[in-house]
Write an enzyme that holds these catalytic residues in place. Sequence first.
Site, PDB file in Angstrom:
ATOM      1  N   LYS A 147     -10.064  22.726  12.621  1.00 20.77           N
ATOM      2  CA  LYS A 147     -10.500  23.914  13.344  1.00 20.77           C
ATOM      3  C   LYS A 147      -9.321  24.439  14.169  1.00 20.77           C
ATOM      4  O   LYS A 147      -8.454  23.637  14.510  1.00 20.77           O
ATOM      5  CB  LYS A 147     -11.695  23.606  14.236  1.00 20.77           C
ATOM      6  CG  LYS A 147     -11.346  22.776  15.481  1.00 20.77           C
ATOM      7  CD  LYS A 147     -12.300  23.032  16.626  1.00 20.77           C
ATOM      8  CE  LYS A 147     -11.601  22.868  17.940  1.00 20.77           C
ATOM      9  NZ  LYS A 147     -12.331  23.117  19.124  1.00 20.77           N
ATOM     10  N   HIS A 177     -15.295  17.750  14.044  1.00 14.58           N
ATOM     11  CA  HIS A 177     -15.443  16.315  14.316  1.00 14.58           C
ATOM     12  C   HIS A 177     -16.769  15.985  15.018  1.00 14.58           C
ATOM     13  O   HIS A 177     -17.197  14.839  15.013  1.00 14.58           O
ATOM     14  CB  HIS A 177     -14.239  15.771  15.093  1.00 14.58           C
ATOM     15  CG  HIS A 177     -14.116  16.288  16.475  1.00 14.58           C
ATOM     16  ND1 HIS A 177     -13.429  17.430  16.785  1.00 14.58           N
ATOM     17  CD2 HIS A 177     -14.605  15.823  17.632  1.00 14.58           C
ATOM     18  CE1 HIS A 177     -13.504  17.640  18.077  1.00 14.58           C
ATOM     19  NE2 HIS A 177     -14.210  16.686  18.619  1.00 14.58           N
ATOM     20  N   GLU A 215     -17.402  20.390  29.525  1.00 16.13           N
ATOM     21  CA  GLU A 215     -16.140  19.665  29.664  1.00 16.13           C
ATOM     22  C   GLU A 215     -15.788  19.618  31.139  1.00 16.13           C
ATOM     23  O   GLU A 215     -15.919  20.621  31.849  1.00 16.13           O
ATOM     24  CB  GLU A 215     -15.025  20.401  28.924  1.00 16.13           C
ATOM     25  CG  GLU A 215     -15.198  20.457  27.432  1.00 16.13           C
ATOM     26  CD  GLU A 215     -13.975  21.121  26.796  1.00 16.13           C
ATOM     27  OE1 GLU A 215     -13.166  20.401  26.216  1.00 16.13           O
ATOM     28  OE2 GLU A 215     -13.851  22.354  26.906  1.00 16.13           O
ATOM     29  N   ASP A 234     -13.665  28.794  20.869  1.00 13.96           N
ATOM     30  CA  ASP A 234     -13.231  27.394  20.947  1.00 13.96           C
ATOM     31  C   ASP A 234     -14.393  26.413  20.740  1.00 13.96           C
ATOM     32  O   ASP A 234     -14.192  25.341  20.177  1.00 13.96           O
ATOM     33  CB  ASP A 234     -12.594  27.158  22.326  1.00 13.96           C
ATOM     34  CG  ASP A 234     -11.783  25.878  22.374  1.00 13.96           C
ATOM     35  OD1 ASP A 234     -11.029  25.636  21.415  1.00 13.96           O
ATOM     36  OD2 ASP A 234     -11.907  25.119  23.363  1.00 13.96           O
ATOM     37  N   HIS A 239     -18.708  23.895  17.175  1.00 11.98           N
ATOM     38  CA  HIS A 239     -19.526  22.757  17.614  1.00 11.98           C
ATOM     39  C   HIS A 239     -20.974  23.149  17.962  1.00 11.98           C
ATOM     40  O   HIS A 239     -21.923  22.521  17.506  1.00 11.98           O
ATOM     41  CB  HIS A 239     -18.910  22.091  18.837  1.00 11.98           C
ATOM     42  CG  HIS A 239     -17.475  21.700  18.658  1.00 11.98           C
ATOM     43  ND1 HIS A 239     -16.983  21.204  17.485  1.00 11.98           N
ATOM     44  CD2 HIS A 239     -16.415  21.738  19.501  1.00 11.98           C
ATOM     45  CE1 HIS A 239     -15.691  20.952  17.616  1.00 11.98           C
ATOM     46  NE2 HIS A 239     -15.330  21.274  18.827  1.00 11.98           N
TER      47      HIS A 239
HETATM   48  N1  LIG Z   1      -4.905  17.323  19.117  1.00 14.96           N
HETATM   49  C1  LIG Z   1      -6.207  17.190  18.973  1.00 14.96           C
HETATM   50  O1  LIG Z   1      -6.856  16.298  19.557  1.00 14.96           O
HETATM   51  C2  LIG Z   1      -6.973  18.126  18.086  1.00 14.96           C
HETATM   52  C3  LIG Z   1      -8.390  18.032  18.077  1.00 14.96           C
HETATM   53  C4  LIG Z   1      -9.109  18.852  17.210  1.00 14.96           C
HETATM   54  C5  LIG Z   1      -8.432  19.738  16.403  1.00 14.96           C
HETATM   55  N2  LIG Z   1      -7.070  19.842  16.441  1.00 14.96           N
HETATM   56  C6  LIG Z   1      -6.396  20.778  15.514  1.00 14.96           C
HETATM   57  O2  LIG Z   1      -5.435  20.056  14.747  1.00 14.96           O
HETATM   58  C7  LIG Z   1      -4.310  20.858  14.474  1.00 14.96           C
HETATM   59  C8  LIG Z   1      -3.044  20.148  14.970  1.00 14.96           C
HETATM   60  O3  LIG Z   1      -3.115  20.019  16.372  1.00 14.96           O
HETATM   61  P1  LIG Z   1      -2.098  19.102  17.194  1.00 14.96           P
HETATM   62  O4  LIG Z   1      -2.644  19.028  18.568  1.00 14.96           O
HETATM   63  O5  LIG Z   1      -1.822  17.842  16.472  1.00 14.96           O
HETATM   64  O6  LIG Z   1      -0.768  20.015  17.197  1.00 14.96           O
HETATM   65  P2  LIG Z   1       0.726  19.576  17.525  1.00 14.96           P
HETATM   66  O7  LIG Z   1       0.758  18.352  18.367  1.00 14.96           O
HETATM   67  O8  LIG Z   1       1.400  20.803  18.033  1.00 14.96           O
HETATM   68  O9  LIG Z   1       1.317  19.185  16.111  1.00 14.96           O
HETATM   69  C9  LIG Z   1       1.697  20.140  15.171  1.00 14.96           C
HETATM   70  C10 LIG Z   1       2.347  19.451  13.996  1.00 14.96           C
HETATM   71  O10 LIG Z   1       2.744  20.437  13.062  1.00 14.96           O
HETATM   72  C11 LIG Z   1       4.074  20.139  12.646  1.00 14.96           C
HETATM   73  N3  LIG Z   1       4.751  21.363  12.259  1.00 14.96           N
HETATM   74  C12 LIG Z   1       4.983  22.469  13.010  1.00 14.96           C
HETATM   75  N4  LIG Z   1       5.670  23.372  12.292  1.00 14.96           N
HETATM   76  C13 LIG Z   1       5.859  22.834  11.062  1.00 14.96           C
HETATM   77  C14 LIG Z   1       6.499  23.285   9.877  1.00 14.96           C
HETATM   78  N5  LIG Z   1       7.071  24.492   9.796  1.00 14.96           N
HETATM   79  N6  LIG Z   1       6.537  22.467   8.819  1.00 14.96           N
HETATM   80  C15 LIG Z   1       5.979  21.222   8.874  1.00 14.96           C
HETATM   81  N7  LIG Z   1       5.334  20.759   9.956  1.00 14.96           N
HETATM   82  C16 LIG Z   1       5.286  21.547  11.036  1.00 14.96           C
HETATM   83  C17 LIG Z   1       4.707  19.505  13.851  1.00 14.96           C
HETATM   84  O11 LIG Z   1       5.783  18.663  13.486  1.00 14.96           O
HETATM   85  P3  LIG Z   1       7.326  19.039  13.479  1.00 14.96           P
HETATM   86  O12 LIG Z   1       7.624  19.805  14.712  1.00 14.96           O
HETATM   87  O13 LIG Z   1       7.953  17.691  13.401  1.00 14.96           O
HETATM   88  O14 LIG Z   1       7.519  19.830  12.231  1.00 14.96           O
HETATM   89  C18 LIG Z   1       3.560  18.642  14.352  1.00 14.96           C
HETATM   90  O15 LIG Z   1       3.542  17.447  13.613  1.00 14.96           O
HETATM   91  C19 LIG Z   1      -4.579  22.202  15.131  1.00 14.96           C
HETATM   92  O16 LIG Z   1      -5.177  23.056  14.189  1.00 14.96           O
HETATM   93  C20 LIG Z   1      -5.604  21.862  16.212  1.00 14.96           C
HETATM   94  O17 LIG Z   1      -6.427  22.973  16.538  1.00 14.96           O
HETATM   95  C21 LIG Z   1      -6.335  19.042  17.267  1.00 14.96           C
END
Ligand SMILES: NC(=O)c1ccc[n+]([C@@H]2O[C@H](COP(=O)([O-])OP(=O)(O)OC[C@H]3O[C@@H](n4cnc5c(N)ncnc54)[C@H](OP(=O)(O)O)[C@@H]3O)[C@@H](O)[C@H]2O)c1
Length: 482
Positions: A147, A177, A215, A234, A239
């Site tokens: 999402k 989730h 939250e 959001d 959800h």
């Molecule tokens: N974090 C959570 O708990 C959570 C919960 C629910 C949903 N989500 C969803 O999950 C997704 C990821 O969230 P996140 O919090 O993990 O984000 P994040 O910490 O910003 O991670 C983003 C990832 O994307 C990679 N990335 C960015 N540009 C890229 C490119 N051009 N090529 C390849 N890889 C690239 C980054 O690695 P590099 O910079 O090494 O390339 C990093 O591994 C989002 O859609 C978010 O809405 C997250």
Amino acid sequence: MPYTIVIFGASGDLTRRKLIPALFSLFAKGRLPQPTRIVGFSRTEYSHDAWRDKLAQSTAEFIGKEFDRQKWEEFAPTIQYVPGDIGKPKDFERLSAALDECEAGQQCTRVYYLATAPRFYESAIAHLGQAGLATESNGPRRVVIEKPFGTDLTSARRLNEFVHTVFDERQVFRIDHYLGKETVQNLLVLRFANTIFEPIWNRNYIDHVQITVAEEVKVGSRGGYYDTADVLRDMFQNHLLQLMTITAMETPVRFEADLVRDEKAKVLQAVRALDAEQIIGRTVRGQYEGYRDEPGVAGDSQTATFAAVHLSVDNWRWQGVPFYLRSGKAMSCRTTQIVVQFREPPHMLFAGAPPDANRLVIQVQPAEGIQLHFQTKVPDSDMKLRMTDLDFRFSRAFGGELPDAYQPLLLDALEGDASLFARSDEVELAWGIIDPILDAWRSRNEPDLAVYESGFWGPIESNEWMNQQGRNWFDSCPVLGQ
Ligand SMILES: NC(=O)c1ccc[n+]([C@@H]2O[C@H](COP(=O)([O-])OP(=O)(O)OC[C@H]3O[C@@H](n4cnc5c(N)ncnc54)[C@H](OP(=O)(O)O)[C@@H]3O)[C@@H](O)[C@H]2O)c1
């Protein structure tokens, strides 16, 4: 058949905090199908070992005392890393070669998990297609999409159309989730594996339903993103509406993905369309005090961090039963609960009965369980009544920690069971409910954006709005102890 999970966004927060701990926990319990390989893909240059070491640290941190070092040593060799850029087709060719090498030409189920920012979804899907990674000549190929799925109906529809140019709908797993939580799945069991609830689960016995996702946290470092999203995008589009569909759906003919999702989609189709005037009267919007001072937030931001919405489901079961959905940040505590409020007896024999009994509370988090509130006679008194409860807690009934929601969902994606994932029509129907609310708020600048103090249950206007409808929010925290 062996399995491979390819994680795009391998160096990111979701992978570190949720995906790898979930996969490792499944492995440690012997529940991860064998063999399963995990291949990470992102731009950061790691060797296989460097990524494994980083994941060992973060997994130990997030799993805590359950982390078993010896099991990790068995698990770690199943993890590999391929550095690459989602925007570069050549990097997908390298990924393809690396996958072929580690799978050694065997038939294999592959799951591509897009754990990246949504702006990369289309590029990742296009390049998977171009590199031949979506074709199923050597086993099933699936894609899990995180999402948010779109930011409105138009963008969600466009994204669905784009995804379908590469993957068939049966290969697409849109994750929410919340649907992996035991209590949410148990709601299906509660409703459809018991006969005692069904006869009263309708307009004849239910006065209204409240669904709250509160939250305690503020926006923190997510201000930049949140200020362009808001609480409806959001929380509600995914959800809250998903929880509503599971509460309101009819019994599917069989527990199969499409049959379950047909019934959920019908609930969304039955949500009454409202004009702007009606929307203003049926919604409350709020912003917590100090939100405009958060990093990344505009000084004159009109973004809602709290909303309450009254929806009507126009079908035989639910005609006339309001569904009140509410969510906010900086609230009194972290809790997600579904409250089914039954009607008062048609004729009350006993004077002075406290209001608000006849209620089923389904708590999704923090503790997962159910509480039933009913009237009881106070012993050694003249027919004095008091509200008492019966409660069921998963942790007490079954012992141990409940699995994180990502565990069952990852297993389902590997096994190809999409029952707990949103289908394209569900996502679009949900946006079709949210978009008109956002449009009405924007065009009319009403209802007033009520500023609320942190640490309570949102703006006072939300309580007044409920009271005007002759009802009260069920504000209790936590309903069940941990
Ligand atoms: N974090 C959570 O708990 C959570 C919960 C629910 C949903 N989500 C969803 O999950 C997704 C990821 O969230 P996140 O919090 O993990 O984000 P994040 O910490 O910003 O991670 C983003 C990832 O994307 C990679 N990335 C960015 N540009 C890229 C490119 N051009 N090529 C390849 N890889 C690239 C980054 O690695 P590099 O910079 O090494 O390339 C990093 O591994 C989002 O859609 C978010 O809405 C997250």
